[in-house]
Design a protein around this motif. Structure first.
Motif, PDB file in Angstrom:
ATOM      1  N   SER A   1       0.813  -1.220   0.000  1.00 31.35           N
ATOM      2  CA  SER A   1       0.000   0.000   0.000  1.00 31.35           C
ATOM      3  C   SER A   1       0.843   1.265   0.000  1.00 31.35           C
ATOM      4  O   SER A   1       0.314   2.364  -0.195  1.00 31.35           O
ATOM      5  CB  SER A   1      -0.921   0.011   1.225  1.00 31.35           C
ATOM      6  OG  SER A   1      -1.831  -1.065   1.188  1.00 31.35           O
ATOM      7  N   GLN A   2       2.148   1.117   0.209  1.00 32.02           N
ATOM      8  CA  GLN A   2       3.020   2.292   0.286  1.00 32.02           C
ATOM      9  C   GLN A   2       2.946   3.115  -0.988  1.00 32.02           C
ATOM     10  O   GLN A   2       3.138   2.602  -2.092  1.00 32.02           O
ATOM     11  CB  GLN A   2       4.465   1.870   0.543  1.00 32.02           C
ATOM     12  CG  GLN A   2       5.422   3.058   0.664  1.00 32.02           C
ATOM     13  CD  GLN A   2       6.726   2.692   1.337  1.00 32.02           C
ATOM     14  OE1 GLN A   2       6.784   1.771   2.140  1.00 32.02           O
ATOM     15  NE2 GLN A   2       7.781   3.404   1.007  1.00 32.02           N
ATOM     16  N   GLY A   3       2.647   4.379  -0.835  1.00 30.00           N
ATOM     17  CA  GLY A   3       2.573   5.289  -1.976  1.00 30.00           C
ATOM     18  C   GLY A   3       1.339   5.120  -2.837  1.00 30.00           C
ATOM     19  O   GLY A   3       1.140   5.885  -3.778  1.00 30.00           O
ATOM     20  N   LYS A   4       0.497   4.137  -2.518  1.00 30.28           N
ATOM     21  CA  LYS A   4      -0.692   3.862  -3.333  1.00 30.28           C
ATOM     22  C   LYS A   4      -1.991   4.132  -2.579  1.00 30.28           C
ATOM     23  O   LYS A   4      -2.911   4.730  -3.121  1.00 30.28           O
ATOM     24  CB  LYS A   4      -0.664   2.411  -3.821  1.00 30.28           C
ATOM     25  CG  LYS A   4       0.523   2.084  -4.715  1.00 30.28           C
ATOM     26  CD  LYS A   4       0.531   0.606  -5.101  1.00 30.28           C
ATOM     27  CE  LYS A   4       1.737   0.264  -5.965  1.00 30.28           C
ATOM     28  NZ  LYS A   4       1.782  -1.182  -6.309  1.00 30.28           N
ATOM     29  N   VAL A   5      -2.057   3.667  -1.344  1.00 27.23           N
ATOM     30  CA  VAL A   5      -3.243   3.927  -0.525  1.00 27.23           C
ATOM     31  C   VAL A   5      -2.972   5.195   0.271  1.00 27.23           C
ATOM     32  O   VAL A   5      -2.264   5.179   1.276  1.00 27.23           O
ATOM     33  CB  VAL A   5      -3.551   2.741   0.412  1.00 27.23           C
ATOM     34  CG1 VAL A   5      -4.747   3.067   1.306  1.00 27.23           C
ATOM     35  CG2 VAL A   5      -3.811   1.485  -0.396  1.00 27.23           C
ATOM     36  N   THR A   6      -3.518   6.294  -0.205  1.00 26.11           N
ATOM     37  CA  THR A   6      -3.182   7.602   0.360  1.00 26.11           C
ATOM     38  C   THR A   6      -4.401   8.418   0.788  1.00 26.11           C
ATOM     39  O   THR A   6      -4.248   9.514   1.318  1.00 26.11           O
ATOM     40  CB  THR A   6      -2.379   8.431  -0.657  1.00 26.11           C
ATOM     41  OG1 THR A   6      -3.149   8.561  -1.862  1.00 26.11           O
ATOM     42  CG2 THR A   6      -1.044   7.750  -0.978  1.00 26.11           C
ATOM     43  N   THR A   7      -5.604   7.899   0.546  1.00 25.43           N
ATOM     44  CA  THR A   7      -6.820   8.607   0.945  1.00 25.43           C
ATOM     45  C   THR A   7      -7.759   7.648   1.682  1.00 25.43           C
ATOM     46  O   THR A   7      -7.726   6.429   1.479  1.00 25.43           O
ATOM     47  CB  THR A   7      -7.558   9.195  -0.270  1.00 25.43           C
ATOM     48  OG1 THR A   7      -7.858   8.148  -1.200  1.00 25.43           O
ATOM     49  CG2 THR A   7      -6.705  10.251  -0.968  1.00 25.43           C
ATOM     50  N   TRP A   8      -8.604   8.215   2.528  1.00 26.33           N
ATOM     51  CA  TRP A   8      -9.506   7.411   3.353  1.00 26.33           C
ATOM     52  C   TRP A   8     -10.486   6.586   2.529  1.00 26.33           C
ATOM     53  O   TRP A   8     -10.831   5.466   2.894  1.00 26.33           O
ATOM     54  CB  TRP A   8     -10.275   8.322   4.307  1.00 26.33           C
ATOM     55  CG  TRP A   8      -9.534   8.627   5.574  1.00 26.33           C
ATOM     56  CD1 TRP A   8      -8.696   9.681   5.812  1.00 26.33           C
ATOM     57  CD2 TRP A   8      -9.573   7.863   6.785  1.00 26.33           C
ATOM     58  NE1 TRP A   8      -8.199   9.619   7.096  1.00 26.33           N
ATOM     59  CE2 TRP A   8      -8.719   8.524   7.716  1.00 26.33           C
ATOM     60  CE3 TRP A   8     -10.228   6.707   7.180  1.00 26.33           C
ATOM     61  CZ2 TRP A   8      -8.521   8.047   9.012  1.00 26.33           C
ATOM     62  CZ3 TRP A   8     -10.039   6.231   8.478  1.00 26.33           C
ATOM     63  CH2 TRP A   8      -9.188   6.896   9.376  1.00 26.33           C
ATOM     64  N   ASN A   9     -10.962   7.129   1.399  1.00 27.01           N
ATOM     65  CA  ASN A   9     -11.959   6.398   0.615  1.00 27.01           C
ATOM     66  C   ASN A   9     -11.394   5.135  -0.014  1.00 27.01           C
ATOM     67  O   ASN A   9     -12.146   4.281  -0.483  1.00 27.01           O
ATOM     68  CB  ASN A   9     -12.567   7.306  -0.453  1.00 27.01           C
ATOM     69  CG  ASN A   9     -11.578   7.669  -1.546  1.00 27.01           C
ATOM     70  OD1 ASN A   9     -10.441   8.022  -1.252  1.00 27.01           O
ATOM     71  ND2 ASN A   9     -12.004   7.580  -2.798  1.00 27.01           N
ATOM     72  N   GLN A  10     -10.061   4.985   0.001  1.00 24.23           N
ATOM     73  CA  GLN A  10      -9.462   3.748  -0.494  1.00 24.23           C
ATOM     74  C   GLN A  10      -9.601   2.605   0.518  1.00 24.23           C
ATOM     75  O   GLN A  10      -9.442   1.440   0.158  1.00 24.23           O
ATOM     76  CB  GLN A  10      -7.992   3.976  -0.852  1.00 24.23           C
ATOM     77  CG  GLN A  10      -7.793   4.842  -2.089  1.00 24.23           C
ATOM     78  CD  GLN A  10      -6.328   5.137  -2.357  1.00 24.23           C
ATOM     79  OE1 GLN A  10      -5.734   6.022  -1.725  1.00 24.23           O
ATOM     80  NE2 GLN A  10      -5.737   4.387  -3.266  1.00 24.23           N
ATOM     81  N   LEU A  11      -9.905   2.947   1.761  1.00 26.09           N
ATOM     82  CA  LEU A  11     -10.197   1.924   2.754  1.00 26.09           C
ATOM     83  C   LEU A  11     -11.647   1.473   2.647  1.00 26.09           C
ATOM     84  O   LEU A  11     -11.955   0.288   2.789  1.00 26.09           O
ATOM     85  CB  LEU A  11      -9.934   2.447   4.170  1.00 26.09           C
ATOM     86  CG  LEU A  11      -8.540   2.948   4.508  1.00 26.09           C
ATOM     87  CD1 LEU A  11      -8.451   3.279   5.993  1.00 26.09           C
ATOM     88  CD2 LEU A  11      -7.483   1.933   4.125  1.00 26.09           C
ATOM     89  N   SER A  12     -12.540   2.444   2.420  1.00 20.26           N
ATOM     90  CA  SER A  12     -13.965   2.159   2.294  1.00 20.26           C
ATOM     91  C   SER A  12     -14.623   3.290   1.516  1.00 20.26           C
ATOM     92  O   SER A  12     -14.298   4.469   1.731  1.00 20.26           O
ATOM     93  CB  SER A  12     -14.611   2.039   3.670  1.00 20.26           C
ATOM     94  OG  SER A  12     -16.016   1.992   3.572  1.00 20.26           O
ATOM     95  N   SER A  13     -15.533   2.940   0.638  1.00 18.87           N
ATOM     96  CA  SER A  13     -16.216   3.960  -0.156  1.00 18.87           C
ATOM     97  C   SER A  13     -17.098   4.855   0.707  1.00 18.87           C
ATOM     98  O   SER A  13     -17.532   5.922   0.266  1.00 18.87           O
ATOM     99  CB  SER A  13     -17.067   3.297  -1.243  1.00 18.87           C
ATOM    100  OG  SER A  13     -18.027   2.425  -0.657  1.00 18.87           O
ATOM    101  N   SER A  14     -17.365   4.419   1.956  1.00 18.44           N
ATOM    102  CA  SER A  14     -18.175   5.231   2.860  1.00 18.44           C
ATOM    103  C   SER A  14     -17.375   6.372   3.485  1.00 18.44           C
ATOM    104  O   SER A  14     -17.947   7.273   4.103  1.00 18.44           O
ATOM    105  CB  SER A  14     -18.756   4.363   3.979  1.00 18.44           C
ATOM    106  OG  SER A  14     -17.729   3.858   4.814  1.00 18.44           O
ATOM    107  N   PHE A  15     -16.053   6.348   3.319  1.00 17.61           N
ATOM    108  CA  PHE A  15     -15.198   7.392   3.850  1.00 17.61           C
ATOM    109  C   PHE A  15     -14.943   8.461   2.786  1.00 17.61           C
ATOM    110  O   PHE A  15     -14.951   8.167   1.584  1.00 17.61           O
ATOM    111  CB  PHE A  15     -13.859   6.819   4.316  1.00 17.61           C
ATOM    112  CG  PHE A  15     -13.959   5.867   5.483  1.00 17.61           C
ATOM    113  CD1 PHE A  15     -14.931   6.021   6.443  1.00 17.61           C
ATOM    114  CD2 PHE A  15     -13.065   4.810   5.607  1.00 17.61           C
ATOM    115  CE1 PHE A  15     -15.025   5.150   7.526  1.00 17.61           C
ATOM    116  CE2 PHE A  15     -13.145   3.929   6.675  1.00 17.61           C
ATOM    117  CZ  PHE A  15     -14.125   4.095   7.630  1.00 17.61           C
TER     118      PHE A  15
END
Length: 327
Positions: free
Chosen positions: A133-147
């Motif tokens: 996830s390093q450098g790729k998962v950088t926003t909350w909505n990538q954890l859940s579309s509800s974020f």
């Protein structure tokens, strides 16, 4: 990584209980998670005996490095000793007693002003913290579309921390397997400071540090292995539902150090007097028979670990007691 802050806080902690180097008699270092318990015990012990104690914070791994070099009498640890550390101690001739002292509810936290966070699953946490996830998962909505699509900034213990080892094993599936682009420190106070200033932050730390800073942080409920939403609490640790983030914490005592009367006296004091102090710093004490068992382990010279140098995840108090009974 805020290495200067970590170093500064570590040095401050190391001098908390002794004003001069000459006053050092009982030397303790290691986990910041176990630090509040051992510090509280040390303070009461000093009042009762006038002996002197120093308690440092270099993380579980950092503490074991010093311990296995014979530099400390006792090592605070938020996980069992690992095989590589056992080998280093063996080469140095350091033999030890493993004494579980309490249970901790490892707590996932956000800024107190975060108004969108919902219960997180282990998969959510893995998405946030996995190496890929390093450098790729950088926003909350990538954890859940509800974020919302807001920046995701991560805070957590550094690589010398037992909490880091435990969290990565429980969440990612392999100890020390983590992305590296986060604010890291072995001292939980630095994590608290970062999250208290960052409304987009997500982190994890020992339960005592969350309770101490409830005015700055919000605990995130977790979906446990049974699919139930649970929050960190003493009750949920005791009933085993706060999994997989509930864990035992330990002190390790150098066998040679126990030949010193003041160290022996301190360990006995710890086992006999720590229960109300553990409750006071918001961890979960073990049953009274566990502390008696610890003293029996020392008296009978039962050295070593019951964990075989392997990482352990999701252990309940009952399971721990069954395992310890075999030592």
């Amino acid at each position: 990584m805020k290495k200067l802050s970590c170093l500064t806080l570590g040095l401050l902690a190391a001098t908390t209980l002794a004003t001069t180097a000459q006053a050092e008699i009982i030397k303790i270092d290691g986990s910041s998670t176990v630090f509040p318990v051992t510090e509280a015990v040390a303070e009461e012990f000093q009042i009762a005996t006038k002996e002197r104690v120093t308690v440092g914070v270099s993380g579980t791994g950092g503490g074991f490095k010093k311990f296995c070099r014979g530099e400390t009498d006792i090592s605070n640890a938020s996980r069992p000793i690992l095989k590589a550390e056992m080998d280093i101690c063996a080469k140095s001739g350091v033999k030890y007693f493993e004494l579980p002292v309490a249970f901790d509810a490892l707590t996932v936290v956000v800024n107190k002003n975060n108004n969108f966070v919902k219960p997180l699953t282990v998969d959510h946490l893995k998405t946030a913290w996995a190496p890929e996830s390093q450098g790729k998962v950088t926003t909350w909505n990538q954890l859940s579309s509800s974020f919302p699509k807001t920046p995701l900034k991560l805070y957590g213990p550094g690589a010398d921390s037992g909490t880091f080892d435990y969290f990565t094993e429980a969440v990612v599936g392999k100890a020390k397997s983590s992305r590296g682009d986060y604010t890291a420190c072995e001292d939980d106070h630095v994590i608290v400071q970062g999250l208290s200033r960052d409304k987009n932050g997500l982190g994890y730390l020992g339960y005592a540090y969350y309770i101490e800073n409830k005015n700055k942080l919000k605990a995130v409920p977790i979906v446990n292995k049974q699919g139930k939403i649970v929050s960190p609490s003493e009750a949920n640790v005791l009933n085993g539902s706060y999994n997989p983030l509930s864990r035992p914490i330990f002190i390790y005592v150098n066998q040679a150090s126990l030949q010193k009367p003041e160290v022996k006296k301190f360990v006995e004091f710890y086992m006999q007097k720590s229960t109300p102090l553990i409750k006071e710093v918001k961890y979960v004490p073990l049953p009274a028979k566990a502390y008696k068992h610890n003293l029996d382990v020392i008296q009978k010279g039962k050295l070593g670990t019951v964990f075989g140098g392997e990482a352990q995840v999701g252990l309940t108090i009952e399971e721990l007691m069954k395992r310890e009974a075999k030592l």
